[in-house]
Design an enzyme around this catalytic site. Structure first.
Site, short mmCIF file in Angstrom:
data_model
loop_
_atom_site.label_atom_id
_atom_site.label_comp_id
_atom_site.label_asym_id
_atom_site.label_seq_id
_atom_site.Cartn_x
_atom_site.Cartn_y
_atom_site.Cartn_z
CE1 TYR A 57 -3.49 -2.66 0.46
CE2 TYR A 57 -3.41 -2.37 2.49
CZ TYR A 57 -3.59 -3.48 1.78
OH TYR A 57 -4.49 -4.28 1.69
CG LEU A 221 -18.17 0.81 3.50
CD1 LEU A 221 -17.80 2.35 4.11
CD2 LEU A 221 -19.97 0.83 4.21
N GLY A 294 -11.90 1.86 5.00
CA GLY A 294 -11.14 2.82 5.65
C GLY A 294 -11.47 4.60 5.42
CB ALA A 295 -11.07 6.61 7.36
#
Length: 331
Positions: A57, A221, A294-295
């Site tokens: 990542y 999501l 995640g945010a």
């Protein structure tokens, strides 16, 4: 916040676990380091004590951001979940994809989990994370060029050395999990699972329930699809991996949004957002231990964390599922 044990281990993680893929920027159109750090800190303050990351990542950036975000937190109060087995700096194993790093440089990414590679990856991750142990160390993808025995024995050695507390796998099928279990005790399997991607319910969920293995659901999501915020005609950036995924075709966006409208009254009754309702439904499904979310900023992090506080009855969960079962997307 609710906390659940992984498998038969004593490791407890938060039902909403911070997913730090987007924090690394890679394949997500870049990142803002300061906002990513603040998002992790805000999540922790809201009870999200567990963070899932990986070297790939951002080619180390996500792990560095996680390390910086938790440096002032007492180490045993946070759970670090990271991975190994995707190399952008070594041409071995199976070629997974051609890609570009955050600077636009072309990179080739390989699925490779040889023994010496794992040992090196672990040392690199510990340095980036600023810690001396990893709570859950997971093989990122199956590597068909390396025997599972070799990969798992390397992780078992890291556990003996105290550098890793528990082993997990990602994207493994039941047969691969059985083979891995011959060499150590993998406590979890991290796999994709969302309202619109439920194929693990056929084999992986029953297997994990029977064998007392946890399932860590990633992309619950569906990369923003289930937030209700994406409308037909939505335009992705040039380096956003979602642009070519069938979920995001206009026809499917219309169908998904129609489904979300049907369950919106339940969310409104709970004073919750659609995203929060979707997350809650996800980790209340049989066999699902936690949901990774995640945010990009503190506001999103706090919203995700609040999903754990929603109360849903069995009847409400069944009603959502009944609507969901009528949804059929086009490939």
């Amino acid at each position: 916040m609710e906390y659940r044990k992984l498998g038969d281990s004593n490791l407890e993680i938060s039902v909403i676990t911070f997913g730090a893929w987007a924090a690394g920027g890679w394949m997500w159109g870049g990142t803002e380091r300061g906002e990513a750090i603040n998002a992790i800190k805000a999540a922790y303050d809201a009870g999200v004590t567990s963070i899932d990351t990986a070297p790939i990542y951002g080619q180390g950036l996500s792990e560095e951001i996680v390390g910086e975000a938790i440096k002032d937190i007492q180490r045993d109060k946070v759970q670090i979940l990271t991975k190994f087995g995707m190399r952008w700096d070594l041409a071995k194993g199976n070629l997974a994809m051609h890609s570009k790093d955050n600077s636009g440089n072309v990179i080739d990414i390989y699925k490779y989990a040889g023994k010496e590679s794992i040992i090196k990856e672990c040392e690199d991750s510990l340095k980036r994370l600023g810690t001396d142990y990893i709570d859950l160390y997971q093989i990122h993808w199956p590597d068909t060029t390396t025997p599972i025995s070799e990969s798992m024995e390397a992780v078992a050695r890291l556990i003996e050395q105290g550098k890793v507390r528990h082993a997990g796998v990602c994207n493994y099928n039941p047969e691969q999990m059985d083979e891995a279990a011959q060499y150590l005790n993998p406590v979890s399997n991290q796999v994709p699972y969302s309202m619109v991607k439920r194929d693990i319910e056929k084999e992986i969920v029953p297997y994990c329930i029977e064998k007392s293995k946890s399932i860590l659901a990633y992309s619950p999501l569906e990369r923003g699809l289930l937030t209700g915020k994406m409308k037909p005609g939505y335009k992705f950036g040039a380096d956003d991996h979602r642009a070519g995924i069938y979920f995001f075709k206009d026809e499917n966006l219309q169908k998904v949004n129609a489904f979300l409208e049907k369950i919106l009254p339940i969310a409104e009754e709970k004073n919750a957002s659609l995203s929060q309702l979707v997350l809650k439904w996800t980790f209340e499904q049989p066999g699902i231990t936690i949901a990774l979310a995640g945010a990009r900023n503190s506001q999103q992090a706090l919203s995700n964390a609040a999903a754990a506080d929603i109360r849903l009855s069995k009847e409400e969960i069944d009603k959502i599922t009944a609507h969901l079962n009528q949804l059929s997307l086009s490939r």
